[in-house]
Design an enzyme around this catalytic site. Structure first.
Site, short mmCIF file in Angstrom:
data_model
loop_
_atom_site.label_atom_id
_atom_site.label_comp_id
_atom_site.label_asym_id
_atom_site.label_seq_id
_atom_site.Cartn_x
_atom_site.Cartn_y
_atom_site.Cartn_z
CE LYS A 1 -3.87 -2.03 2.68
NZ LYS A 1 -5.06 -1.69 1.50
NE ARG B 1 -10.77 -9.63 -2.91
CZ ARG B 1 -10.85 -8.74 -3.81
NH1 ARG B 1 -11.12 -9.19 -5.14
NH2 ARG B 1 -10.87 -7.60 -3.47
#
Length: 473
Positions: A250, A324
């Site tokens: 990130k 996920r």
């Protein structure tokens, strides 16, 4: 009540004060009447300083007021509390002109929810002790209602505490310990560590956490409040305690906020605490996957392929699409182990949902119209709003992989939140009614919301509690 005490009185939306004459002195009545002539009557609350020790508050109540409006009025009143000088406040219930049951309880509940602060790491803490008292004979709060309000407050505050903790404190090891401490409320808790998860074949979840020196866990939290052995309803939460993005790193700016990437799991844990405190008459299971997504020589690489608990294989094209993967194993395990009536999962899953809905709605994806409507209705009632987003088989081609059964991101672009939900749906194997709530824009607030003062919001605790109360309890 002391003459110097602060008084909260309720009026109609036009601030008619004729009915208040018997509750305040003639001089106070005349003084407020004069000031009202030049006041902004579009506000919900007006305050009048009678002297240095007494303030009278007028709270405007609309004819069609809802319980969520009353909570918001309490939260707005909280902004006027002067912790430094004014210690005693009295709510005159005789001035309430509403048929809403527990009106005073909802008002106090709003004050309490708004009062939350996370300041345990400040060396100097301001003592903030005040007294808010109910006077009058109208709208007393029953013992059961007091317990219900307390349960929501404690569940919400526990969730906010979890989300607010820094990553060096609330890593997966510590998180699992804190959940285990809830056994004292009557919850049955099982912690599956890495050894057990490996044996079960939860390689999707384990892959996310393999770069961290901390453990990875799946924790189940059971509340058996029904008199029969009926199948439970289930809630599943993403618990990424800190998310660097892994090798798909990130940007540095705002990475510190990634302590809240476990907010979905915190909602589940807070909800379960709430249900246990109020002795909910229903069977419920909460399941949370706890990991830390870090960079190291042992971390997962883009291009890796893992076999999930379901048996389906996943190509990891982006290590920052990790939530996920955690949920994939947790969802299949929940469905297989507990055979629930339905499953709702919560996750700060995608930045794309913030692009779509900002900080006003969480995204709702579901394979079941009835469950979706129940969630939408519950969200509207407690003002934790949801907006239903699409699922469709045509999106599947965007996550089909040439090298495995599927890939964890859509490299074509677009539909980021939908393809993430479409990915999760593949791990509901037996057509169990399921809903996915993407709460990325709702779990944390820089500026504060109606019932929180900024920071962690505990979004979903009140929504799911309302769903249970109205439709399943």
């Amino acid at each position: 009540m002391k003459a110097s005490s602060n008084l909260i009185l309720f009026v109609d939306e036009k601030f008619n004060i004729g009915s208040l004459k018997k509750y305040i002195s003639n001089s106070e009545f005349s003084y407020i009447s004069d000031l009202l002539k030049n006041s902004d009557l579009k506000k919900d609350l007006l305050s009048f300083d009678i002297n240095s020790k007494k303030t009278i508050f007028l709270v405007s109540v609309k004819k069609d007021v809802k319980f969520s409006d009353i909570e918001n009025l309490g939260a707005k009143f909280h902004r006027h509390i002067n912790y430094d000088k004014k210690k005693d406040y009295f709510v005159n219930t005789d001035t309430i002109n509403s048929n809403i049951e527990n009106f005073a309880g909802y008002f106090l509940h709003g004050i309490k929810l708004k009062s939350y602060e996370f300041n345990i790491y400040k060396s100097k803490k301001n003592k903030k002790n005040i007294s808010i008292n109910l006077i009058g004979n109208k709208n007393k709060v029953s013992g059961y209602s007091q317990l219900r309000f307390k349960a929501i407050e404690e569940g919400s505050f526990f969730a906010r505490d979890l989300v607010s903790e820094p990553g060096n404190i609330l890593h997966p090891d510590e998180y699992a310990r804190r959940i285990t401490s809830l056994k004292k409320f009557g919850l049955k808790i099982n912690v599956y560590d890495q050894k057990k998860l490996k044996k079960l074949g939860m390689n999707a979840l384990l892959g996310v956490g393999q770069g961290s020196i901390r453990g990875s866990y799946l924790v189940t939290i059971e509340w058996n409040g029904a008199k029969n052995n009926s199948n439970p309803i289930a809630f599943v939460g993403k618990g990424v305690c800190f998310d660097t993005g892994g090798y798909s790193l990130k940007p540095a700016k705002f990475m510190e906020d990634m302590t809240y990437d476990m907010a979905g799991s915190a909602t589940v844990v807070g909800l379960m605490k709430n249900l246990a405190i109020r002795k909910a008459k229903i069977n419920v299971v909460g399941v949370v996957g706890l990991v830390e997504n870090m960079v190291s020589g042992n971390a997962q690489r883009p291009g890796d392929i893992v076999k999930s608990y379901s048996g389906k294989t996943i190509e990891i094209l982006n290590t920052d699409a990790e939530g996920r993967l955690v949920l994939a194993d947790a969802l299949t395990y929940t469905e297989k182990k507990f055979k629930p009536k339905f499953i709702v999962d919560l996750a700060t899953l995608t930045g794309a949902i913030i692009v779509s809905l900002g900080s006003e709605y969480a995204g709702l994806f579901s394979n079941n119209d009835k469950l979706a409507k129940q969630l939408l209705d519950a969200g509207d009632k407690v003002q934790e709003k949801l907006w239903r987003m699409p699922l469709h088989k045509n999106f599947d081609k965007l996550i089909d992989s040439k090298n495995a059964d599927m890939q964890n991101i859509n490299y074509v672009g677009g539909a980021g939140s939908t393809t993430a939900a479409q990915f999760l749906q593949r791990f509901i194997l037996n057509k169990t009614p399921w809903a996915h709530l993407d709460i990325a824009g709702m779990a944390f607030s820089k500026y504060g919301g109606a019932l929180n003062s900024g920071g962690a919001t505990s979004y979903g605790v009140r929504l799911l509690n309302k769903l249970i109360e109205d439709d399943y309890e």
